[in-house]
Motif scaffolding. Structure first.
Motif, short mmCIF file in Angstrom:
data_model
loop_
_atom_site.label_atom_id
_atom_site.label_comp_id
_atom_site.label_asym_id
_atom_site.label_seq_id
_atom_site.Cartn_x
_atom_site.Cartn_y
_atom_site.Cartn_z
N PHE A 149 48.74 1.25 -9.42
CA PHE A 149 48.71 2.61 -8.87
C PHE A 149 49.20 2.57 -7.43
CE2 PHE A 149 45.62 2.57 -12.29
CZ PHE A 149 45.88 3.76 -12.96
N PRO A 150 49.91 3.63 -7.00
CA PRO A 150 50.53 3.61 -5.67
C PRO A 150 49.58 3.92 -4.51
CG PRO A 150 51.12 5.64 -6.81
CD PRO A 150 50.30 4.83 -7.77
N ASN A 151 48.47 4.61 -4.79
CA ASN A 151 47.63 5.10 -3.70
C ASN A 151 46.45 4.17 -3.42
OD1 ASN A 151 46.08 6.52 -1.90
ND2 ASN A 151 45.94 8.40 -3.11
N ASN A 152 46.57 3.39 -2.34
CA ASN A 152 45.50 2.47 -1.95
C ASN A 152 44.19 3.18 -1.65
OD1 ASN A 152 45.95 -0.29 -1.98
ND2 ASN A 152 47.14 -0.27 -0.10
N ASP A 153 44.29 4.30 -0.91
CA ASP A 153 43.09 5.01 -0.46
C ASP A 153 42.22 5.48 -1.62
OD1 ASP A 153 43.92 4.64 2.10
OD2 ASP A 153 44.78 6.63 2.35
N GLU A 154 42.87 5.82 -2.73
CA GLU A 154 42.15 6.31 -3.91
C GLU A 154 41.15 5.27 -4.43
OE1 GLU A 154 43.20 7.61 -8.48
OE2 GLU A 154 44.85 7.39 -7.06
N PHE A 155 41.48 4.00 -4.23
CA PHE A 155 40.65 2.92 -4.78
C PHE A 155 39.82 2.23 -3.69
CE2 PHE A 155 43.79 3.73 -7.97
CZ PHE A 155 43.09 3.55 -9.16
N MET A 156 39.64 2.93 -2.58
CA MET A 156 38.84 2.40 -1.47
C MET A 156 37.40 2.15 -1.92
SD MET A 156 37.78 4.61 1.83
CE MET A 156 36.38 4.20 2.82
N ASN A 157 36.86 1.01 -1.54
CA ASN A 157 35.44 0.70 -1.80
C ASN A 157 34.63 0.89 -0.52
OD1 ASN A 157 36.81 -1.67 -3.78
ND2 ASN A 157 35.20 -0.43 -4.64
N ILE A 158 33.43 1.42 -0.68
CA ILE A 158 32.54 1.63 0.47
C ILE A 158 31.60 0.44 0.53
CG2 ILE A 158 30.85 3.17 1.53
CD1 ILE A 158 32.09 5.44 -0.24
N ASN A 159 31.95 -0.55 1.36
CA ASN A 159 31.16 -1.78 1.44
C ASN A 159 30.40 -1.94 2.74
OD1 ASN A 159 31.82 -2.98 -1.10
ND2 ASN A 159 33.86 -3.39 -0.31
N THR A 160 30.95 -1.41 3.85
CA THR A 160 30.38 -1.62 5.17
C THR A 160 30.05 -0.27 5.82
OG1 THR A 160 32.53 -1.47 6.27
CG2 THR A 160 31.87 -3.65 5.45
N PRO A 161 29.25 -0.27 6.90
CA PRO A 161 29.00 0.99 7.62
C PRO A 161 30.29 1.68 8.07
CG PRO A 161 27.42 -0.67 8.31
CD PRO A 161 28.41 -1.38 7.43
N ASP A 162 31.30 0.91 8.46
CA ASP A 162 32.59 1.50 8.86
C ASP A 162 33.28 2.18 7.68
OD1 ASP A 162 32.41 0.95 11.53
OD2 ASP A 162 33.67 -0.85 11.47
N ASP A 163 33.24 1.51 6.52
CA ASP A 163 33.80 2.11 5.30
C ASP A 163 33.11 3.44 5.00
OD1 ASP A 163 35.36 -0.16 4.92
OD2 ASP A 163 34.01 -1.04 3.44
N TYR A 164 31.80 3.44 5.17
CA TYR A 164 31.00 4.64 4.88
C TYR A 164 31.43 5.80 5.79
CZ TYR A 164 26.80 7.60 4.45
OH TYR A 164 25.93 8.65 4.27
N LYS A 165 31.56 5.51 7.09
CA LYS A 165 32.00 6.55 8.05
C LYS A 165 33.38 7.08 7.66
CE LYS A 165 29.53 4.62 11.97
NZ LYS A 165 29.70 3.59 12.98
N LYS A 166 34.27 6.16 7.34
CA LYS A 166 35.64 6.54 6.96
C LYS A 166 35.63 7.40 5.69
CE LYS A 166 40.03 4.44 5.65
NZ LYS A 166 40.69 3.20 5.25
N SER A 167 34.79 7.02 4.74
CA SER A 167 34.73 7.75 3.46
C SER A 167 34.21 9.17 3.65
CB SER A 167 33.88 7.00 2.44
OG SER A 167 32.51 7.07 2.79
N LEU A 168 33.27 9.35 4.59
CA LEU A 168 32.74 10.69 4.85
C LEU A 168 33.82 11.60 5.45
CD1 LEU A 168 29.18 9.85 6.25
CD2 LEU A 168 29.75 10.72 3.97
#
Length: 196
Positions: free
Chosen positions: A167-186
């Motif tokens: 699949f071409p879209n990296n962001d679509e498959f983003m995993n929320i693993n860290t506090p920074d990932d969580y902030k970014k996902s929100l």
């Protein structure tokens, strides 16, 4: 509606998050698990949650699959428990921490899974081993792996007839693993829903 069952994996350690990420508030839901469940429930006739323990108040207990092994954190052990519930059918497996995978991508995985045991997603150089279609007939392979103390999903995939769909879209498959990932996902989820 999609007639194959969907199972959301919620039994991880959340070690990088330092707290149980399944219970973190997410967008308009009390928890990430609740968000992922209600989002996918729009498309799947039957949706289940796989977990180590009963910690969710939004799901009918008949749709909660509790890991038989509470001590060891392993997706292979979770799959072993899951496949005892389903006989001779394909199942869509997704982790709770990937709330951006689109229904279009899920349908593409289902479409490509017809002649294989496992069909998973890939973006650029990463294979998303726990986002895809798994046929319950691989349960014997899983049992053999457990007996040999092998717990790698990649090993399971290679032992069966598999397909990897890019699949071409990296962001679509983003995993929320860290506090920074969580902030970014929100930030991402607010952008998605506020632009619609």
């Amino acid at each position: 509606m999609i007639d194959i069952p969907c199972v959301i994996l919620c039994g991880g350690k959340s070690s990088r998050m330092k707290e149980d990420k399944t219970l973190l508030p997410f967008f308009n839901s009390n928890s990430l698990a609740q968000f992922q469940y209600h989002r996918l429930k729009l498309y799947f006739q039957n949706i289940y949650i796989s977990s180590k323990n009963d910690k969710f108040d939004f799901i009918d207990k008949n749709y909660l699959i509790l890991d038989e092994n509470k001590e060891i954190f392993s997706p292979i052990l979770a799959l072993d428990t899951i496949f005892k519930k389903f006989f001779n059918q394909k199942i869509f497996i997704i982790t709770v921490d990937s709330p951006f995978v689109s229904i279009e991508s899920i349908r593409a995985l289902i479409e490509n899974s017809k002649d294989v045991d496992i069909c998973v997603a890939k973006t650029e150089d990463k294979v998303h081993n726990l986002c895809g279609i798994f046929d319950s007939n691989i349960s014997l392979t899983i049992k053999n792996m457990i007996n040999q103390d092998i717990h790698k999903i990649n090993y399971l995939i290679k032992q069966n007839k598999f397909k990897i769909i890019e699949f071409p879209n990296n962001d679509e498959f983003m995993n929320i693993n860290t506090p920074d990932d969580y902030k970014k996902s929100l930030i991402c989820i607010n952008k998605i829903y506020n632009s619609n």
